[in-house]
Design a protein around this motif. Structure first.
Motif, mmCIF file in Angstrom:
data_model
loop_
_atom_site.group_PDB
_atom_site.id
_atom_site.type_symbol
_atom_site.label_atom_id
_atom_site.label_comp_id
_atom_site.label_asym_id
_atom_site.label_seq_id
_atom_site.Cartn_x
_atom_site.Cartn_y
_atom_site.Cartn_z
ATOM 1 N N UNK A 194 35.226 16.216 42.613
ATOM 2 C CA UNK A 194 34.009 16.323 43.419
ATOM 3 C C UNK A 194 33.660 14.965 44.009
ATOM 4 N N UNK A 195 33.397 14.941 45.314
ATOM 5 C CA UNK A 195 32.896 13.753 45.996
ATOM 6 C C UNK A 195 31.515 14.062 46.547
ATOM 7 N N UNK A 196 30.534 13.249 46.200
ATOM 8 C CA UNK A 196 29.186 13.493 46.701
ATOM 9 C C UNK A 196 28.160 12.664 45.958
ATOM 10 N N UNK A 197 26.900 12.914 46.283
ATOM 11 C CA UNK A 197 25.812 12.108 45.722
ATOM 12 C C UNK A 197 24.675 12.998 45.236
ATOM 13 N N UNK A 198 24.141 12.642 44.081
ATOM 14 C CA UNK A 198 22.923 13.251 43.549
ATOM 15 C C UNK A 198 21.984 12.117 43.172
ATOM 16 N N UNK A 199 20.779 12.461 42.778
ATOM 17 C CA UNK A 199 19.833 11.441 42.363
ATOM 18 C C UNK A 199 20.127 10.954 40.952
ATOM 19 N N UNK A 200 19.748 9.698 40.688
ATOM 20 C CA UNK A 200 19.853 9.198 39.312
ATOM 21 C C UNK A 200 18.580 9.604 38.586
ATOM 22 N N UNK A 260 28.356 9.979 42.904
ATOM 23 C CA UNK A 260 27.413 8.862 42.860
ATOM 24 C C UNK A 260 26.036 9.365 42.452
ATOM 25 N N UNK A 261 25.378 8.634 41.576
ATOM 26 C CA UNK A 261 23.976 8.887 41.243
ATOM 27 C C UNK A 261 23.149 7.745 41.808
ATOM 28 N N UNK A 267 15.984 11.643 45.260
ATOM 29 C CA UNK A 267 15.988 12.710 44.267
ATOM 30 C C UNK A 267 17.144 13.678 44.503
ATOM 31 N N UNK A 268 17.578 14.305 43.434
ATOM 32 C CA UNK A 268 18.547 15.397 43.528
ATOM 33 C C UNK A 268 17.910 16.569 44.264
ATOM 34 N N UNK A 274 14.198 13.493 51.839
ATOM 35 C CA UNK A 274 15.600 13.933 51.873
ATOM 36 C C UNK A 274 16.118 14.143 50.469
ATOM 37 N N UNK A 275 17.203 14.845 50.343
ATOM 38 C CA UNK A 275 17.912 14.939 49.075
ATOM 39 C C UNK A 275 18.979 13.863 49.024
#
Length: 331
Positions: free
Chosen positions: A63-69, A91-92, A97-98, A119-120
């Motif tokens: 998985x490649x992508x970003x969520x919130x820490x 990435x977090x 925010x997620x 934004x997310x």
């Protein structure tokens, strides 16, 4: 500060790498004694769903992508790791925010969405943050259209797709239209169609045919996408199955009868995860696949989807290979 578990020593060839959103589906679970709606926290996001579906069948996925820490991002990463999806490119980010999706499920299993994404974190991934050790070593690279709704994720999507294609990856695309995330339908149509020229494999639903091609008819829509360069087109038909189109023409592949639908969240993603799994293990160039082989792969995907809708949630509902094989044997 960004937290990225990037492994620069990665040299693995992944079967399938997905890029895009990973989020929380807060799915309706009925009402409490005071009449207030209850929600269950489920991991979701179409690309992540596809990765888990294929991984549980036996593919090696990333998985490649970003969520919130935040608590949700940490939870989502743990879920992927538990399912053995590679998260070295996840990435977090402390700054965002997620994304949260509130999903109301009707008595018939149909869904209504409301997103908290302004934004997310998933919309804020930049091309410099892409883990190239993963991207450059994947057989199939799969994306959706939610990463096209905002910048910088839109430019990052095109960067990743073009780079993966230049490295020899098969490009897979599922538009996965969510009206509330776009300014209007005209904007959605423009951006969702913009990725088609780069795509080898594409899945759309029967509700998206006109949006993506101007053709409400399933067969005409599939043919139109093929004529734009997509080598294999799949149109999902809900419980009826799927329509597959390639250089050998088209065919409808019937779905499996499901007597007790828990919810349809992740059904299309589970079908596509199963289809991509079969593509990744076939040992052939996609141009070499016969009509009969593609029909077999679609039937396999239909079996995966029929098992998925029998359980609640998306990622938690993805079946194991043995379950799919049993369903195919009994049909």
């Amino acid at each position: 500060m960004l937290q990225n578990t990037k492994d620069t020593a990665c040299r693995t060839m992944y079967d399938i790498t997905v890029f895009g959103e990973i989020l929380i589906d807060f799915t309706s679970q009925g009402y409490n004694a005071d009449g207030q709606m209850l929600y269950a926290r489920n991991p979701g996001g179409a690309p992540a769903n596809v990765a888990v579906a294929a991984q549980k069948l036996g593919a090696q996925t990333a998985f490649l992508g970003k969520a919130g820490k935040d608590m949700h991002g940490e939870f989502l990463r743990e879920v992927l790791q538990k399912e053995q999806v590679d998260t070295s490119g996840m990435i977090l980010d402390e700054a965002y925010f997620t994304t949260l999706a509130f999903v109301e499920v009707s008595d018939t299993g149909e869904r209504t969405f409301s997103f908290a994404r302004k934004p997310g974190a998933d919309t804020k991934i930049q091309k410099e943050e892409i883990n190239l050790a993963v991207l450059d070593h994947t057989n199939i690279f799969h994306v959706g259209s939610l990463s096209l709704t905002d910048q910088p994720a839109r430019d990052t999507t095109f960067y990743a797709v073009k780079r993966a294609k230049s490295k020899g990856s098969i490009i897979s695309y599922d538009p996965n239209y969510r009206a509330s995330l776009w300014k209007d339908e005209k904007t959605a149509r423009e951006h969702m169609r913009s990725l088609v020229p780069y795509v080898d494999l594409m899945k759309i639903s029967d509700e998206e045919t006109e949006l993506l091609t101007d053709h409400p008819d399933v067969e005409a829509a599939a043919k139109a996408l093929y004529e734009q360069g997509v080598k294999i087109v799949a149109v999902t038909l809900g419980g009826k199955g799927a329509y597959i189109y390639s250089k050998n023409g088209g065919c409808e592949v019937l779905g499996f009868e499901v007597t007790d639908v828990a919810d349809t969240n992740g059904a299309g993603d589970s079908f596509w995860g199963g289809f991509l799994y079969k593509i990744s293990t076939c040992g052939k160039q996609i141009e070499e696949l016969s009509k009969e082989e593609l029909e077999e792969y679609a039937r396999f995907g239909n079996a995966v989807a029929s098992l998925c809708v029998e359980k609640k949630g998306a990622i938690p509902a993805m079946p194991q290979l043995a379950q799919v094989e049993e369903r195919l044997r009994k049909s």
